[in-house]
Design a protein around this motif. Structure first.
Motif, mmCIF file in Angstrom:
data_model
loop_
_atom_site.group_PDB
_atom_site.id
_atom_site.type_symbol
_atom_site.label_atom_id
_atom_site.label_comp_id
_atom_site.label_asym_id
_atom_site.label_seq_id
_atom_site.Cartn_x
_atom_site.Cartn_y
_atom_site.Cartn_z
ATOM 1 N N GLY A 120 66.227 41.588 68.122
ATOM 2 C CA GLY A 120 67.438 41.052 67.507
ATOM 3 C C GLY A 120 68.415 40.601 68.570
ATOM 4 N N LEU A 121 69.601 40.203 68.130
ATOM 5 C CA LEU A 121 70.670 39.765 69.021
ATOM 6 C C LEU A 121 71.938 40.533 68.700
ATOM 7 C CD1 LEU A 121 70.111 35.903 68.786
ATOM 8 C CD2 LEU A 121 69.553 37.332 70.755
ATOM 9 N N SER A 122 72.685 40.870 69.731
ATOM 10 C CA SER A 122 73.989 41.507 69.565
ATOM 11 C C SER A 122 75.021 40.650 70.274
ATOM 12 C CB SER A 122 73.978 42.921 70.148
ATOM 13 O OG SER A 122 75.265 43.494 70.078
ATOM 14 N N ALA A 123 76.140 40.383 69.600
ATOM 15 C CA ALA A 123 77.160 39.498 70.177
ATOM 16 C C ALA A 123 78.536 40.125 70.045
ATOM 17 C CB ALA A 123 77.131 38.129 69.484
ATOM 18 N N GLU A 124 79.407 39.812 70.997
ATOM 19 C CA GLU A 124 80.790 40.264 70.953
ATOM 20 C C GLU A 124 81.658 39.279 71.724
ATOM 21 O OE1 GLU A 124 81.288 43.980 72.875
ATOM 22 O OE2 GLU A 124 80.419 43.338 74.783
#
Length: 384
Positions: A221-225
């Motif tokens: 998956g991808l995690s963004a901030e």
């Protein structure tokens, strides 16, 4: 009349003014990669690639005001006023409007940074001597500050009465009142798409052996901030049905390409279950023998190891007999079926019922711990 008209127009304008709030969030896709061992996979290597997308969204929330009737607890007191000798956080001692504004925010729950400056002059006229006087001050201010009475008196009235020192008034009785107040609720009015971007994740799995029939599923998956005004994106990795322990390293190749290295650092050891070995007991000419079916043969024939059968012979299917007999038998893990295995025990032929209860463990195999399985589902009656 002219002044009244101006006040009405100002009131309508204050109700029509809308406050907006933006919340940035990210929507991402994920991908699952499954690896199933048709045969023993002792090397445990794999390489797969998946494409994922990330969308940055902005949710727009709007404050909407509405009138509602609410019931709240009030106190009617008949004794000497307390003069509000509570914790006003130095409001009447500090200098400067900023300091006084901060003191009001700490002293009165329901008063925030936008509301406090508007209340400074009101409270500088004098500290309310009673809880009733304090309510009157907030009620008058509520005509200019939307929702103030609801927050300070209805929602947080109990706390404010105690913190500001009004709860020390004696001979008070509780009265439930109803009042038409202005409330506010936050409503999602729109969602905007800032951008959408595609990413590629290449997964390398190393040194993660699986035994025949085992399955691991890798979830990418991808995690963004938001980080210093920019969107920071990193890949995520997890394992379902984990059979191995992993250490992970991530490498960035370019703007939209990631490599995830998942290296096995040890197996999660197995404990045999009751279905792995089937044992039935019978009497042949008074001699107790066992028929054993080894359902682990296909694994253990390649991996090595022995099977230990720990059993008890007893005369009751539920209660342990003081004279029960114990059995400890070892068979080669490569053996599929063993029939008429001698236990060395001769049992009476007088028609008494005997039962055989057992558990198993695997030794000499790096994929198995040395723990025993739980006992057989129920005591097996020894066939005559």
């Amino acid at each position: 009349m002219k002044n009244l008209f101006i006040l009405l127009i100002a009131g309508l304008f204050s109700l029509s003014a809308k406050a907006y709030r933006e919340v940035v969030r990210f929507k991402t896709t994920s991908a699952s990669i499954s690896r199933t061992a048709v045969e023993n996979d002792l090397r445990g290597d794999m390489r797969q690639e998946r494409s994922l997308s990330l969308t940055r969204l902005r949710d727009i929330y709007e404050d909407r005001y509405y009138y509602d009737y609410v019931k709240y607890k009030d106190y009617v007191c008949t004794t000497t006023p307390t003069n509000g000798k509570g914790n006003w956080h130095g409001f009447y001692n500090v200098r400067g409007r900023d300091a006084k504004s901060f003191a009001l925010q700490k002293a009165i729950k329901g008063v925030g940074p936008k509301t406090a400056p508007k209340l400074i002059d009101t409270f500088l006229k004098g500290k309310p001597r009673t809880w009733k006087a304090f309510q009157d001050v907030i009620s008058r201010a509520d005509q200019k500050i939307d929702g103030l009475f609801y927050r300070v008196i209805v929602k947080y009235g109990e706390e404010n009465r105690k913190n500001l020192g009004y709860s020390e008034e004696q001979d008070c009785k509780v009265v439930w009142r109803e009042k038409r107040v202005l409330k506010v609720k936050e409503v999602l009015v729109d969602t905007l798409i800032d951008f959408q971007k595609d990413y590629t994740i290449e997964l390398f799995v190393e040194n993660a052996p699986l035994l025949k029939g085992e399955k691991e599923t890798y979830v990418l998956g991808l995690s963004a901030e938001n980080y210093r005004g920019r969107t920071k994106v990193v890949p995520t990795f997890s394992v379902r049905g984990k059979k191995n322990y992993y250490e992970r390293a991530t490498f960035v190749d370019g703007d939209t390409y990631f490599r995830v290295m998942a290296k096995g650092k040890g197996r999660i050891l197995l404990t045999p279950n009751k279905s792995d070995i089937h044992v039935s007991a019978k009497l042949v000419n008074g001699r107790m023998v066992l028929d054993i079916t080894n359902n682990l043969k296909e694994r253990l024939s390649e991996l090595g190891g022995s099977i230990i059968i720990e059993g008890k012979i007893k005369r009751s299917s539920w209660l342990l007999d003081p004279t029960e007999l114990e059995l400890n038998l070892t068979i080669d893990g490569k053996t599929l079926i063993k029939k008429n295995v001698s236990t060395g025990y001769y049992l009476e032929k007088s028609g008494k019922k005997y039962y055989f209860d057992y558990k198993i463990k695997v030794v000499g195999n790096k994929f198995y711990d040395y723990k025993s399985s739980s006992r057989s589902n129920e005591s097996n009656k020894i066939k005559r």
